[in-house]
Write a protein that holds these residues in place. Structure first.
Motif, PDB file in Angstrom:
ATOM      1  N   GLU A 178       0.750  -1.300  -0.087  1.00  0.00           N
ATOM      2  CA  GLU A 178       0.004  -0.012   0.094  1.00  0.00           C
ATOM      3  C   GLU A 178       0.902   1.204   0.137  1.00  0.00           C
ATOM      4  OE1 GLU A 178      -3.388   2.227   2.911  1.00  0.00           O
ATOM      5  OE2 GLU A 178      -2.769   0.411   3.180  1.00  0.00           O
ATOM      6  N   ARG A 179       1.894   1.169   0.870  1.00  0.00           N
ATOM      7  CA  ARG A 179       2.805   2.493   0.945  1.00  0.00           C
ATOM      8  C   ARG A 179       3.418   2.802  -0.531  1.00  0.00           C
ATOM      9  NH1 ARG A 179       8.105   3.472   2.111  1.00  0.00           N
ATOM     10  NH2 ARG A 179       8.645   1.240   2.735  1.00  0.00           N
TER      11      ARG A 179
ATOM     12  N   GLN B  24       0.985   3.996  -3.200  1.00  0.00           N
ATOM     13  CA  GLN B  24       0.808   5.220  -2.898  1.00  0.00           C
ATOM     14  C   GLN B  24       1.962   6.062  -3.582  1.00  0.00           C
ATOM     15  OE1 GLN B  24      -2.286   6.780  -1.792  1.00  0.00           O
ATOM     16  NE2 GLN B  24      -1.513   8.570  -2.593  1.00  0.00           N
TER      17      GLN B  24
ATOM     18  N   LEU C 288       1.272   6.042  -7.145  1.00  0.00           N
ATOM     19  CA  LEU C 288       0.268   7.079  -7.742  1.00  0.00           C
ATOM     20  C   LEU C 288       0.415   8.498  -7.829  1.00  0.00           C
ATOM     21  CD1 LEU C 288      -2.873   5.462  -5.635  1.00  0.00           C
ATOM     22  CD2 LEU C 288      -2.362   5.448  -8.188  1.00  0.00           C
ATOM     23  N   ASP C 289       1.276   8.884  -6.615  1.00  0.00           N
ATOM     24  CA  ASP C 289       2.022  10.482  -6.626  1.00  0.00           C
ATOM     25  C   ASP C 289       2.917  10.585  -7.796  1.00  0.00           C
ATOM     26  OD1 ASP C 289       0.574  10.490  -3.906  1.00  0.00           O
ATOM     27  OD2 ASP C 289       2.410   9.951  -2.475  1.00  0.00           O
TER      28      ASP C 289
ATOM     29  N   THR D 119      -4.557  12.118  -4.820  1.00  0.00           N
ATOM     30  CA  THR D 119      -5.548  11.271  -4.170  1.00  0.00           C
ATOM     31  C   THR D 119      -6.091  11.861  -2.827  1.00  0.00           C
ATOM     32  OG1 THR D 119      -3.571  10.256  -3.009  1.00  0.00           O
ATOM     33  CG2 THR D 119      -4.225   9.229  -4.971  1.00  0.00           C
ATOM     34  N   ASN D 120      -5.614  13.035  -2.570  1.00  0.00           N
ATOM     35  CA  ASN D 120      -5.873  13.694  -1.366  1.00  0.00           C
ATOM     36  C   ASN D 120      -7.498  14.449  -1.695  1.00  0.00           C
ATOM     37  OD1 ASN D 120      -4.057  12.993   0.521  1.00  0.00           O
ATOM     38  ND2 ASN D 120      -2.733  14.701  -0.536  1.00  0.00           N
TER      39      ASN D 120
ATOM     40  N   THR E 136      -9.887   8.292  -6.512  1.00  0.00           N
ATOM     41  CA  THR E 136      -8.636   7.497  -6.212  1.00  0.00           C
ATOM     42  C   THR E 136      -8.229   7.490  -4.681  1.00  0.00           C
ATOM     43  OG1 THR E 136      -7.597   9.471  -6.706  1.00  0.00           O
ATOM     44  CG2 THR E 136      -7.827   7.886  -8.638  1.00  0.00           C
ATOM     45  N   GLN E 137      -9.158   8.085  -3.733  1.00  0.00           N
ATOM     46  CA  GLN E 137      -8.784   7.971  -2.212  1.00  0.00           C
ATOM     47  C   GLN E 137      -9.051   6.380  -2.060  1.00  0.00           C
ATOM     48  OE1 GLN E 137     -11.369  10.814  -0.520  1.00  0.00           O
ATOM     49  NE2 GLN E 137     -10.223  12.648  -1.154  1.00  0.00           N
TER      50      GLN E 137
ATOM     51  N   ALA F 192      -4.605   3.043  -3.314  1.00  0.00           N
ATOM     52  CA  ALA F 192      -3.499   1.965  -2.961  1.00  0.00           C
ATOM     53  C   ALA F 192      -4.006   1.111  -1.993  1.00  0.00           C
ATOM     54  CB  ALA F 192      -2.485   3.228  -2.303  1.00  0.00           C
ATOM     55  N   LYS F 193      -4.651   1.415  -1.038  1.00  0.00           N
ATOM     56  CA  LYS F 193      -5.153   0.289  -0.153  1.00  0.00           C
ATOM     57  C   LYS F 193      -5.838  -0.823  -0.721  1.00  0.00           C
ATOM     58  CE  LYS F 193      -7.417  -0.353   4.291  1.00  0.00           C
ATOM     59  NZ  LYS F 193      -8.169   0.211   5.311  1.00  0.00           N
TER      60      LYS F 193
END
Length: 205
Positions: A26-27, A30, A33-34, A40-41, A46-47, A50-51
């Motif tokens: 997940e980390r 993310q 994606l960044d 994603t914020n 897309t929030q 990653a999880k």
């Protein structure tokens, strides 16, 4: 430690390791994606992506890497069954080890029994366990054949996998109709052309 993408690592895992692996995926997802400049914020679509991807990889599409082999009860061939039986198609899902995109296909198995038998549902469970890893199709077919041969010790074994690869459909040449076929023939199926021909005729689409 590092392992091949299509290896099963269940025996190397301690209690809680799966959760640690999933958190790490997940980390890093993310971070991907960044790096793709996806906000994603503020984007509600897309929030949590990653999880979700981490859970999908670890618990579903690559579960065959992390889970122990399914329980398969073997029984003796007390009746002396000496006739070929076949089963399929078994629907399987995997992922291309090159691009981690889906591979979907069907498997057929032919067996000339030796001293051992297993229930037909166990073929499905073993096929899904093997295929739920990043693979090359040729290696996946070989691994399944090895697994079945080791458990059954058959007089003959045939394994055929026909699959479509999204690395050819979704990207690259974008060819939608191509099916790849791989086959393993051992024992009586390798030695007898008539037996091979009979089996291949049974699995024609």
């Amino acid at each position: 430690m590092s392992f091949a993408p299509n290896a099963n690592i269940a025996k190397h895992l301690l209690p809680g390791d799966i959760e640690v692996i999933q958190t790490e995926v997940e980390r890093h997802m993310q971070a991907v994606l960044d790096a793709l400049v996806i906000d994603t914020n503020h984007d509600h679509n897309t929030q949590g992506t990653a999880k979700r991807i981490a859970k999908m990889y670890v618990r579903e599409v690559f579960a065959g890497r992390f889970e122990a082999a399914p329980e398969v009860t073997e029984c003796q061939n007390d009746s002396g069954l000496d006739a070929v039986y076949s089963l399929g198609p078994i629907a399987v899902r995997s992922a291309c080890a090159h691009h981690l995109v889906p591979v979907t296909g069907r498997i057929w198995v032919g067996v000339l029994p030796g001293d051992k038998l297993i229930g037909i549902s166990k073929f499905v469970r073993l096929a899904n366990w093997i295929l739920s890893r990043p693979h090359l199709q040729e290696e996946a077919t070989l691994m399944l054949a090895d697994e079945l041969e080791g458990r059954l010790k058959p007089k003959g074994l045939a394994v055929v996998l026909k699959a479509q690869h999204q690395c050819m459909v979704w990207r690259g040449v974008r060819e939608t109709g191509t099916i790849m076929t791989t086959s393993i023939m051992r024992g009586a199926f390798r030695d007898s052309k008539a037996m091979r021909t009979e089996f291949m005729a049974q699995i024609k689409d």
